[in-house]
Design a protein around this motif. Structure first.
Motif, short mmCIF file in Angstrom:
data_model
loop_
_atom_site.label_atom_id
_atom_site.label_comp_id
_atom_site.label_asym_id
_atom_site.label_seq_id
_atom_site.Cartn_x
_atom_site.Cartn_y
_atom_site.Cartn_z
N ARG A 77 86.15 26.28 -30.27
CA ARG A 77 86.53 27.46 -31.25
C ARG A 77 87.45 26.69 -32.13
O ARG A 77 87.20 26.76 -33.71
N ASP A 80 85.32 24.16 -34.39
CA ASP A 80 84.16 25.10 -35.19
C ASP A 80 84.95 25.69 -36.21
O ASP A 80 84.41 25.83 -37.49
N GLN A 81 86.11 26.31 -36.07
CA GLN A 81 86.90 26.91 -37.11
C GLN A 81 87.21 26.04 -38.11
O GLN A 81 87.16 26.19 -39.38
N GLN A 84 84.20 25.27 -40.17
CA GLN A 84 83.71 26.28 -41.06
C GLN A 84 84.89 26.47 -42.26
O GLN A 84 84.45 26.96 -43.45
N LEU A 103 76.12 22.28 -35.13
CA LEU A 103 76.23 23.51 -36.02
C LEU A 103 76.50 23.55 -37.31
O LEU A 103 76.70 24.72 -37.84
N TRP A 106 74.77 26.08 -39.45
CA TRP A 106 75.12 27.46 -38.87
C TRP A 106 76.50 27.76 -39.54
O TRP A 106 76.60 29.02 -40.13
N LEU A 107 77.37 27.01 -39.48
CA LEU A 107 78.61 27.41 -39.90
C LEU A 107 79.03 27.18 -41.21
O LEU A 107 79.56 27.96 -41.78
N TYR A 150 76.93 27.48 -27.06
CA TYR A 150 76.98 27.93 -28.24
C TYR A 150 76.15 29.25 -28.01
O TYR A 150 76.47 30.34 -28.90
N TYR A 154 78.83 32.19 -29.41
CA TYR A 154 78.52 32.81 -30.69
C TYR A 154 77.05 33.41 -30.68
O TYR A 154 76.60 33.75 -31.91
N VAL A 203 78.03 33.61 -38.14
CA VAL A 203 78.51 33.08 -37.02
C VAL A 203 79.94 33.61 -36.91
O VAL A 203 80.66 33.35 -37.74
N LEU A 205 83.09 33.48 -35.46
CA LEU A 205 84.20 32.64 -34.66
C LEU A 205 85.33 33.28 -33.99
O LEU A 205 86.23 32.77 -33.31
#
Length: 205
Positions: A77, A80-81, A84, A103, A106-107, A150, A154, A203, A205
């Protein structure tokens, strides 16, 4: 942060597109991103490099960090944050940028102008990673582990590729051939005749 800034002063490709590049290990994403960043004269961020930096900071191997990530969602997380946030920043910049991770498409979501998925048969990808520190077993463990996370975190099915603008089997062309395919897509893109991309699912998060 793992950011590569191109030193190109006279870019080969004139564009302001925000491009995402995704694919499994050994797909050729790093090679394409480096070539694109140089040709466009723009920076790019690699999620893989950030993950490797996390492993180094913790004095862990990629396999060990992957196993640690399996125990808790905190590592994924946080990564991915950050990706993003980078996508949000560059999505509003109207400047060329490349974001690369499994990702990334997606992000970045609808902020991205061009979303690319690269792939190749497993035996080809395994041959490509022979000179890396990551072993064949580690690559397979990472792919299965990441796909499960994933889906769990998510509700992302990594095999859902409908919204990608380009799906390229990099085993069918050489490095320069793949680059030329993407170059053509970038240079031939005309916003005025763009009838619309497939919408990327949100998505959370």
């Amino acid at each position: 942060m793992a950011t590569t800034e191109s030193a190109t002063s006279d870019p080969e490709i004139e564009t302001t597109l925000f491009i995402t590049v995704s694919g499994p290990p050994g797909c050729g994403a790093t090679t394409l991103c480096e070539r694109l960043a140089d040709a466009i004269g723009c920076p790019y961020v690699s999620g893989g490099d950030i993950f490797r930096e996390l492993a180094e900071d913790r004095e862990m191997s990629l396999n060990q960090l992957t196993a640690k990530a399996d125990e808790s969602d905190g590592i994924d997380r946080a990564l991915d944050q950050r990706l993003q946030q980078i996508a949000e920043k560059w999505g509003m910049a109207n400047k060329p940028f490349i974001l690369e991770s499994r990702l990334a498409g997606w992000l970045a979501g609808d902020r991205a102008d061009l979303r690319i998925w690269l792939d190749a048969p497993e035996d080809v990808r395994l041959e490509r990673i022979e000179d890396r520190m990551e072993t064949e077993a580690e690559m397979r463990v990472r792919e299965v582990s990441e796909a499960g996370r994933y889906q769990s975190y998510y509700d992302i099915d990594i095999d859902d590729r409908e919204f990608y603008d380009l799906n390229i089997n990099t085993a069918r062309w050489g490095k320069e051939g793949v680059f030329e395919l993407v170059r053509t897509a970038i240079e031939e893109y005309e916003p005025a005749i763009d009838e619309g991309a497939f919408r990327t699912p949100n998505v959370d998060l």
